[in-house]
Motif scaffolding. Sequence first.
Motif, short mmCIF file in Angstrom:
data_model
loop_
_atom_site.label_atom_id
_atom_site.label_comp_id
_atom_site.label_asym_id
_atom_site.label_seq_id
_atom_site.Cartn_x
_atom_site.Cartn_y
_atom_site.Cartn_z
N ARG A 35 -12.22 2.91 31.16
CA ARG A 35 -12.37 1.79 32.10
C ARG A 35 -11.34 0.73 31.78
NH1 ARG A 35 -15.25 -3.03 31.72
NH2 ARG A 35 -16.08 -2.37 29.71
N ILE A 36 -10.61 0.30 32.78
CA ILE A 36 -9.60 -0.74 32.61
C ILE A 36 -10.04 -1.97 33.40
CG2 ILE A 36 -7.17 -1.37 32.90
CD1 ILE A 36 -7.51 0.96 31.03
N ASP A 37 -10.09 -3.12 32.73
CA ASP A 37 -10.40 -4.36 33.42
C ASP A 37 -9.60 -5.49 32.78
OD1 ASP A 37 -11.75 -5.14 31.09
OD2 ASP A 37 -13.71 -4.54 31.87
N GLN A 62 -8.06 -4.34 25.89
CA GLN A 62 -7.01 -4.45 24.88
C GLN A 62 -6.09 -3.24 25.00
OE1 GLN A 62 -6.61 -7.00 22.19
NE2 GLN A 62 -7.68 -7.95 23.91
N VAL A 63 -4.79 -3.49 24.93
CA VAL A 63 -3.80 -2.43 25.13
C VAL A 63 -3.10 -2.11 23.81
CG1 VAL A 63 -1.69 -1.76 26.35
CG2 VAL A 63 -3.45 -3.13 27.52
N VAL A 64 -2.93 -0.82 23.56
CA VAL A 64 -2.12 -0.34 22.45
C VAL A 64 -1.01 0.51 23.05
CG1 VAL A 64 -2.06 0.93 20.27
CG2 VAL A 64 -4.16 -0.26 20.97
N ALA A 65 0.21 0.30 22.62
CA ALA A 65 1.34 1.11 23.09
C ALA A 65 1.76 2.07 22.00
CB ALA A 65 2.51 0.20 23.46
N ILE A 66 2.27 3.23 22.36
CA ILE A 66 2.93 4.10 21.41
C ILE A 66 4.36 4.27 21.88
CG2 ILE A 66 1.97 6.18 22.55
CD1 ILE A 66 2.31 7.59 19.82
N LEU A 67 5.31 3.98 20.99
CA LEU A 67 6.73 4.00 21.31
C LEU A 67 7.40 5.18 20.61
CD1 LEU A 67 7.66 0.22 20.78
CD2 LEU A 67 6.55 1.30 22.75
N ASN A 86 -13.40 -1.46 24.50
CA ASN A 86 -12.66 -1.71 25.73
C ASN A 86 -11.17 -1.82 25.39
OD1 ASN A 86 -11.76 -2.32 28.26
ND2 ASN A 86 -12.88 -4.24 28.46
N ALA A 87 -10.55 -0.65 25.19
CA ALA A 87 -9.14 -0.59 24.82
C ALA A 87 -8.55 0.71 25.36
CB ALA A 87 -8.97 -0.65 23.30
#
Length: 275
Positions: free
Chosen positions: A3-5, A9-14, A37-38
């Motif tokens: 679920r995105i709202d 919280q966002v985690v990126a992988i580069l 919620n991430a």
Amino acid sequence: MTRIDGETQVVAILGDPIAQAKSPELFNALFARHGINAVLVPFHVAPEWLGSVLDGISGIRNLAGVVVTVPHKVAALVFAARLAGPALQTGAVNCLRREMNGEWTGSMFDGTGFVQGLRSQGCEPYGKRVLLAGAGGAGTAVGHALVEAGIASLDIFDMNTASAARLIDALRLRRTGAVIGEGCANARALHDLIINATSCGMRMDDPLPVDLSAANNHAVVADLIMKPAETRLLGEAKARGLITHPGRHLLEHSIEAIAGFLNLLSALEVRENPL
């Protein structure tokens, strides 16, 4: 489905490439399992853009942090204002936590994840004689974790001889009792554990990173590559009747610690919910 709202919280992988990354699948399953919620999303970032990307996203307030994969683990170190844990020894990071002021705190979980993954499969590294191919960010972390685990010896090989020499010198300075030396891309009968920590094997037409023709019949052959799940090296090892240890075990035994470092999972939950 995650679920995105507006509170996610966002985690990126580069990484470069990024298609091989298994982190989105495993981290998002972890978040769903714990009701966090991430979300973790992949970003394909070429080396020349790494600094611009990290500078740009550091102002995103709901960005918990960044997971760093090939080939950025050494380069990303310079963007960290502070280092925690094994990153202080290894000179590489595989995770950057975004602090409230937009600065990055870096840490490294590859080494401890690899050792825990070995133990989960019944392979205790204590007393083992090891051949390690690859002295980049992941290989360096694995080397430090292995000497901490009490291995007897470690032969290190890298096509970049300067990288191999740096790791050899660093591990010898630790004076753990392990015999540290320069190796070659050939397994020998004395090696109990053979590890590929290079990127060689991501493509099925890559050459073998280690020649197994003289390997011990009881050796364990490990590959840090996640995709393909069975690299050419692991396929060759299996054909020779050797025990294989795929790359997924490292990640499976790192994700909860990384989530804890990013303040998305409490320390209590990390301890009480081992994989």
